[in-house]
Design a protein around this motif. Structure first.
Motif, PDB file in Angstrom:
ATOM      1  N   GLY A   1       0.824  -1.206   0.000  1.00 21.20           N
ATOM      2  CA  GLY A   1       0.000   0.000   0.000  1.00 21.20           C
ATOM      3  C   GLY A   1       0.858   1.255   0.000  1.00 21.20           C
ATOM      4  O   GLY A   1       0.541   2.241  -0.673  1.00 21.20           O
ATOM      5  N   LEU A   2       1.957   1.227   0.745  1.00 25.42           N
ATOM      6  CA  LEU A   2       2.892   2.361   0.739  1.00 25.42           C
ATOM      7  C   LEU A   2       3.572   2.511  -0.614  1.00 25.42           C
ATOM      8  O   LEU A   2       3.784   3.630  -1.094  1.00 25.42           O
ATOM      9  CB  LEU A   2       3.936   2.192   1.850  1.00 25.42           C
ATOM     10  N   VAL A   3       3.910   1.383  -1.239  1.00 29.03           N
ATOM     11  CA  VAL A   3       4.484   1.425  -2.588  1.00 29.03           C
ATOM     12  C   VAL A   3       3.483   2.072  -3.542  1.00 29.03           C
ATOM     13  O   VAL A   3       3.850   2.907  -4.380  1.00 29.03           O
ATOM     14  CB  VAL A   3       4.876   0.010  -3.064  1.00 29.03           C
TER      15      VAL A   3
ATOM     16  N   VAL B   1       3.489   5.835  -3.081  1.00 28.27           N
ATOM     17  CA  VAL B   1       4.667   6.441  -3.717  1.00 28.27           C
ATOM     18  C   VAL B   1       4.473   6.522  -5.229  1.00 28.27           C
ATOM     19  O   VAL B   1       4.792   7.544  -5.852  1.00 28.27           O
ATOM     20  CB  VAL B   1       5.948   5.654  -3.350  1.00 28.27           C
ATOM     21  N   CYS B   2       3.917   5.475  -5.818  1.00 29.47           N
ATOM     22  CA  CYS B   2       3.649   5.489  -7.266  1.00 29.47           C
ATOM     23  C   CYS B   2       2.648   6.572  -7.618  1.00 29.47           C
ATOM     24  O   CYS B   2       2.796   7.258  -8.638  1.00 29.47           O
ATOM     25  CB  CYS B   2       3.162   4.123  -7.729  1.00 29.47           C
TER      26      CYS B   2
ATOM     27  N   THR C   1       0.567  -1.206 -10.716  1.00 31.68           N
ATOM     28  CA  THR C   1      -0.429  -2.249 -10.933  1.00 31.68           C
ATOM     29  C   THR C   1      -0.097  -3.492 -10.110  1.00 31.68           C
ATOM     30  O   THR C   1      -0.975  -4.083  -9.468  1.00 31.68           O
ATOM     31  CB  THR C   1      -0.508  -2.608 -12.428  1.00 31.68           C
ATOM     32  N   GLY C   2       1.172  -3.886 -10.113  1.00 35.30           N
ATOM     33  CA  GLY C   2       1.592  -5.039  -9.317  1.00 35.30           C
ATOM     34  C   GLY C   2       1.377  -4.820  -7.834  1.00 35.30           C
ATOM     35  O   GLY C   2       0.968  -5.743  -7.109  1.00 35.30           O
ATOM     36  N   ALA C   3       1.629  -3.595  -7.365  1.00 37.21           N
ATOM     37  CA  ALA C   3       1.431  -3.289  -5.945  1.00 37.21           C
ATOM     38  C   ALA C   3      -0.045  -3.386  -5.567  1.00 37.21           C
ATOM     39  O   ALA C   3      -0.389  -3.915  -4.508  1.00 37.21           O
ATOM     40  CB  ALA C   3       1.974  -1.899  -5.623  1.00 37.21           C
ATOM     41  N   ILE C   4      -0.918  -2.902  -6.435  1.00 41.27           N
ATOM     42  CA  ILE C   4      -2.353  -2.959  -6.156  1.00 41.27           C
ATOM     43  C   ILE C   4      -2.839  -4.408  -6.142  1.00 41.27           C
ATOM     44  O   ILE C   4      -3.525  -4.835  -5.207  1.00 41.27           O
ATOM     45  CB  ILE C   4      -3.145  -2.123  -7.183  1.00 41.27           C
TER      46      ILE C   4
ATOM     47  N   LEU D   1       6.841   2.368 -14.213  1.00 40.13           N
ATOM     48  CA  LEU D   1       6.208   2.834 -12.982  1.00 40.13           C
ATOM     49  C   LEU D   1       4.766   2.339 -12.892  1.00 40.13           C
ATOM     50  O   LEU D   1       4.321   1.897 -11.833  1.00 40.13           O
ATOM     51  CB  LEU D   1       6.250   4.368 -12.914  1.00 40.13           C
ATOM     52  N   MET D   2       4.051   2.374 -14.002  1.00 41.57           N
ATOM     53  CA  MET D   2       2.668   1.917 -14.005  1.00 41.57           C
ATOM     54  C   MET D   2       2.584   0.407 -13.781  1.00 41.57           C
ATOM     55  O   MET D   2       1.661  -0.078 -13.119  1.00 41.57           O
ATOM     56  CB  MET D   2       1.968   2.316 -15.297  1.00 41.57           C
ATOM     57  N   LEU D   3       3.541  -0.343 -14.315  1.00 42.13           N
ATOM     58  CA  LEU D   3       3.575  -1.785 -14.051  1.00 42.13           C
ATOM     59  C   LEU D   3       3.816  -2.067 -12.569  1.00 42.13           C
ATOM     60  O   LEU D   3       3.198  -2.958 -11.983  1.00 42.13           O
ATOM     61  CB  LEU D   3       4.645  -2.465 -14.903  1.00 42.13           C
TER      62      LEU D   3
END
Length: 95
Positions: A13-15, A18-19, A73-76, A68-70
């Motif tokens: 969630g923190l990642v 930051v994104c 998306t991976g973080a979500i 950055l978008m990848l």
């Protein structure tokens, strides 16, 4: 064990946060100031993150932010999966 998964989901969630901030910065750098301001203001309504995410993907080439978008998306996706696993392991018990 479930709390470990929830903790990892929190880190993701923190990642994600930051994104979000980095995409807002990219918006301002690429003269999409109005879009950046709209995302900042509407984050408090709950849709600013979604607007930034969708517009980040739409303008990934313009912002040079595909990687950055990848990551975002991976973080979500990872956060959602880890939250589900954590809740299942805890058993859905209310504190």
């Amino acid at each position: 064990m479930g709390f470990l998964f929830l903790g990892l989901a929190g880190i993701l969630g923190l990642v994600s946060l930051v994104c979000f901030i980095l995409i807002i910065v990219k918006m301002f750098q690429n003269d999409d100031t109005t879009l950046g301001i709209i995302c900042i203001v509407t984050i408090f309504c709950g849709i600013g993150g979604l607007i930034a995410f969708v517009m980040g993907w739409i303008n990934a080439g313009k912002y040079n932010a595909s990687q950055l978008m990848l990551i975002w998306t991976g973080a979500i996706v990872g956060s959602v999966i880890l939250n589900i696993i954590g809740q299942v392991l805890i058993g859905g018990q209310a504190a």
